[in-house]
Design a protein around this motif. Structure first.
Motif, short mmCIF file in Angstrom:
data_model
loop_
_atom_site.label_atom_id
_atom_site.label_comp_id
_atom_site.label_asym_id
_atom_site.label_seq_id
_atom_site.Cartn_x
_atom_site.Cartn_y
_atom_site.Cartn_z
N ARG A 99 0.85 -1.19 0.00
CA ARG A 99 0.00 0.00 0.00
C ARG A 99 0.89 1.24 0.00
O ARG A 99 1.99 1.22 0.53
N ASP A 100 0.39 2.30 -0.59
CA ASP A 100 1.11 3.57 -0.54
C ASP A 100 0.61 4.40 0.64
O ASP A 100 -0.39 4.09 1.27
N GLU A 101 1.35 5.45 0.88
CA GLU A 101 1.15 6.29 2.07
C GLU A 101 -0.32 6.67 2.31
O GLU A 101 -0.83 6.55 3.42
N HIS A 102 -1.03 7.10 1.26
CA HIS A 102 -2.39 7.61 1.46
C HIS A 102 -3.38 6.50 1.78
O HIS A 102 -4.53 6.79 2.10
N ASP A 103 -2.96 5.23 1.66
CA ASP A 103 -3.85 4.14 2.03
C ASP A 103 -3.53 3.58 3.42
O ASP A 103 -4.15 2.60 3.84
N PHE A 104 -2.58 4.18 4.10
CA PHE A 104 -2.34 3.82 5.50
C PHE A 104 -3.29 4.62 6.38
O PHE A 104 -3.58 5.78 6.09
N ARG A 105 -3.77 3.98 7.44
CA ARG A 105 -4.83 4.57 8.26
C ARG A 105 -4.41 4.73 9.73
O ARG A 105 -5.25 4.80 10.61
N ASN A 106 -3.10 4.76 9.98
CA ASN A 106 -2.63 4.90 11.35
C ASN A 106 -2.84 6.32 11.88
O ASN A 106 -2.89 7.28 11.11
N LEU A 107 -2.92 6.43 13.20
CA LEU A 107 -2.90 7.74 13.86
C LEU A 107 -1.59 8.45 13.51
O LEU A 107 -0.53 7.82 13.48
N THR A 108 -1.65 9.74 13.28
CA THR A 108 -0.44 10.49 12.93
C THR A 108 0.62 10.40 14.03
O THR A 108 1.81 10.36 13.75
N LEU A 109 0.16 10.33 15.27
CA LEU A 109 1.09 10.29 16.41
C LEU A 109 2.20 9.25 16.25
O LEU A 109 3.35 9.50 16.60
N VAL A 110 1.85 8.08 15.72
CA VAL A 110 2.84 7.00 15.70
C VAL A 110 3.86 7.15 14.58
O VAL A 110 4.89 6.46 14.60
N GLU A 111 3.59 8.01 13.61
CA GLU A 111 4.54 8.15 12.50
C GLU A 111 5.54 9.28 12.74
O GLU A 111 6.50 9.43 11.97
N LEU A 112 5.34 10.08 13.79
CA LEU A 112 6.23 11.20 14.06
C LEU A 112 7.66 10.67 14.27
O LEU A 112 7.84 9.54 14.70
N PRO A 113 8.66 11.49 13.97
CA PRO A 113 10.04 11.02 14.12
C PRO A 113 10.31 10.49 15.53
O PRO A 113 9.64 10.86 16.49
N ARG A 114 11.30 9.62 15.62
CA ARG A 114 11.57 8.91 16.86
C ARG A 114 11.79 9.85 18.04
O ARG A 114 11.36 9.58 19.14
N GLY A 115 12.49 10.96 17.81
CA GLY A 115 12.73 11.91 18.90
C GLY A 115 13.70 11.38 19.94
O GLY A 115 14.50 10.49 19.64
N ASP A 116 13.62 11.93 21.15
CA ASP A 116 14.52 11.44 22.20
C ASP A 116 13.79 10.40 23.06
O ASP A 116 12.65 10.03 22.78
N PHE A 117 14.46 9.95 24.12
CA PHE A 117 13.88 8.87 24.92
C PHE A 117 12.57 9.31 25.58
O PHE A 117 11.62 8.52 25.71
N ALA A 118 12.49 10.59 25.95
CA ALA A 118 11.24 11.09 26.55
C ALA A 118 10.10 11.02 25.55
O ALA A 118 8.96 10.72 25.92
N ASP A 119 10.40 11.29 24.27
CA ASP A 119 9.36 11.17 23.23
C ASP A 119 8.85 9.73 23.17
O ASP A 119 7.65 9.49 23.03
N ALA A 120 9.78 8.78 23.23
CA ALA A 120 9.38 7.36 23.18
C ALA A 120 8.51 7.01 24.38
O ALA A 120 7.49 6.33 24.24
#
Lengths: 275, 96
Positions: A99-120
């Motif tokens: 599937r391409d990007e526009h057919d994924f249905r995940n919450l945006t929150l989970v795709e955000l960049p990894r960030g630091d340990f506090a973000d995780a």
């Protein structure tokens, strides 16, 4: 310049660049409901797996990978089930990799960049608390596959939540640096939490059909549970602004495309590859 | 001088199933007992190894000195009479 690599001829892998066109699942509400949950678990797992080899200590490295694998296991069941509901003869792998990007249905929150340990930690806390409530509702699902998965997954989510809450409190009560990072990570993630609780036709249909709970009904209990952890951590609850993310409608942030490039690269470069 | 920021070491004991005793299975670093327990779950019970976990601070364990091994243990080597092998057991007693 000669590049080291495989010799030409026999044994050269077949590069089937456009052998298989991206597939597009149907739009039935039940299918969309299952895809939303499955994609959220899948993309969250993929991001969490990025911590492998990068966590602050070995023990935590293993713990985060364990959580990612739990989520991947949930995603496999959900996407396999989505493939059945879709009825186009695909399977979990086809849905994940073709599937391409526009057919994924995940919450945006989970795709955000990894960030630091506090973000995780914050992301795990917000999501596992939400998922725990989703699984609790799904235990009574009219769909036997979802109900069966929910009985297993709710135990996993409960542990993920314990793990994240423990870290949130430790960071919040730790040093000035760790407390500041926790507060900053909360501020970054918070605008994206609204999407978990936004009512829409897919959620309404799922509730009416006895398929599963609506996100909007889970908000009060979720807020109570999150507030208790944030209070224990000695941090202030962020305030929700007007921003609404739209990942579960297929409109994503710029970050999902890059994540998919990495996740889908191998099967798309070598279709049917196995080991 | 910088402070020692290494987390203390904990010894992990796992009970494989109800009725068996806890067996030492390894060690890990954690800031306190609660974290040690949680990390032990992830590090040592991922493959269904256990149903119960104990952790103990490594610093709390007093161990015999390997250098004293000969003094401590060798004298028992030739004392066969300390093993209860001279009794005739009834045939109905198995696995003793």
């Amino acid at each position: 310049m000669s590049t080291p690599g495989r010799p030409e001829g026999e044994g050269t892998p077949v590069h089937a660049t456009v052998q298989q066109a991206p597939l597009r699942p149907g739009t039935a509400p039940a299918l969309q409901y299952v895809l939303r949950l499955g994609d959220t678990c899948l993309i969250h797992a993929q991001r969490l797996a990025e911590w492998c080899g990068r966590a602050p200590v070995l023990e935590e490295d293993i713990a985060l990978a364990n959580i990612a694998l739990d989520l991947l296991g949930q995603a496999r069941v959900l996407l396999s089930h989505a493939a059945v509901l879709d009825g186009q003869g695909h399977d979990e792998d086809a849905l994940a990799f073709w599937r391409d990007e526009h057919d994924f249905r995940n919450l945006t929150l989970v795709e955000l960049p990894r960030g630091d340990f506090a973000d995780a930690v914050v992301r795990n806390l917000l999501l596992s608390t939400w998922l725990k409530a989703i699984w609790a509702g799904l235990k009574a699902s009219a769909d036997a596959t979802l109900a069966g998965l929910a009985h297993k997954a709710i135990k996993e989510a409960a542990y993920h939540q314990r793990h994240a809450a423990d870290w949130a409190v430790r960071l919040g009560r730790g040093t000035a640096e760790s407390a500041a990072r926790l507060a900053a990570a909360l501020q970054r993630a918070w605008p994206y939490t609204a999407e978990m609780f936004t009512a829409d036709a897919v959620d309404d249909a799922a509730q009416q059909a006895g398929l599963g709970p609506r996100g909007c009904d889970l908000l009060p209990a979720w807020l109570d549970e999150i507030a208790a952890v944030i209070d224990d951590a000695g941090t202030a609850m962020p305030v929700l602004g007007a921003f609404r993310s739209t990942g579960r409608l297929g409109r994503h942030s710029e970050h999902l495309g890059r994540l998919l490039c990495e996740m889908q690269h191998l099967p798309r470069s070598h279709p049917g590859a196995v080991w | 001088m910088t402070a020692d920021t290494t987390w203390p070491l904990w010894e992990v004991f796992i009970r494989a199933k109800a009725g068996l005793d806890h067996k030492h299975c390894g060690s890990l670093h954690a800031v306190d007992a609660a974290m040690a327990l949680r990390l032990a779950r992830d590090v040592y019970t991922r493959r269904q190894e256990g149903v119960s976990i104990w952790v103990a601070a490594s610093a709390d364990i007093t161990a015999s000195d390997p250098g004293d091994k000969a003094m401590h243990f060798d004298p028992a080597a030739d004392k066969v009479y300390r093993h209860p092998t001279f009794y005739v057991l009834p045939g109905s007693v198995d696995h003793l």
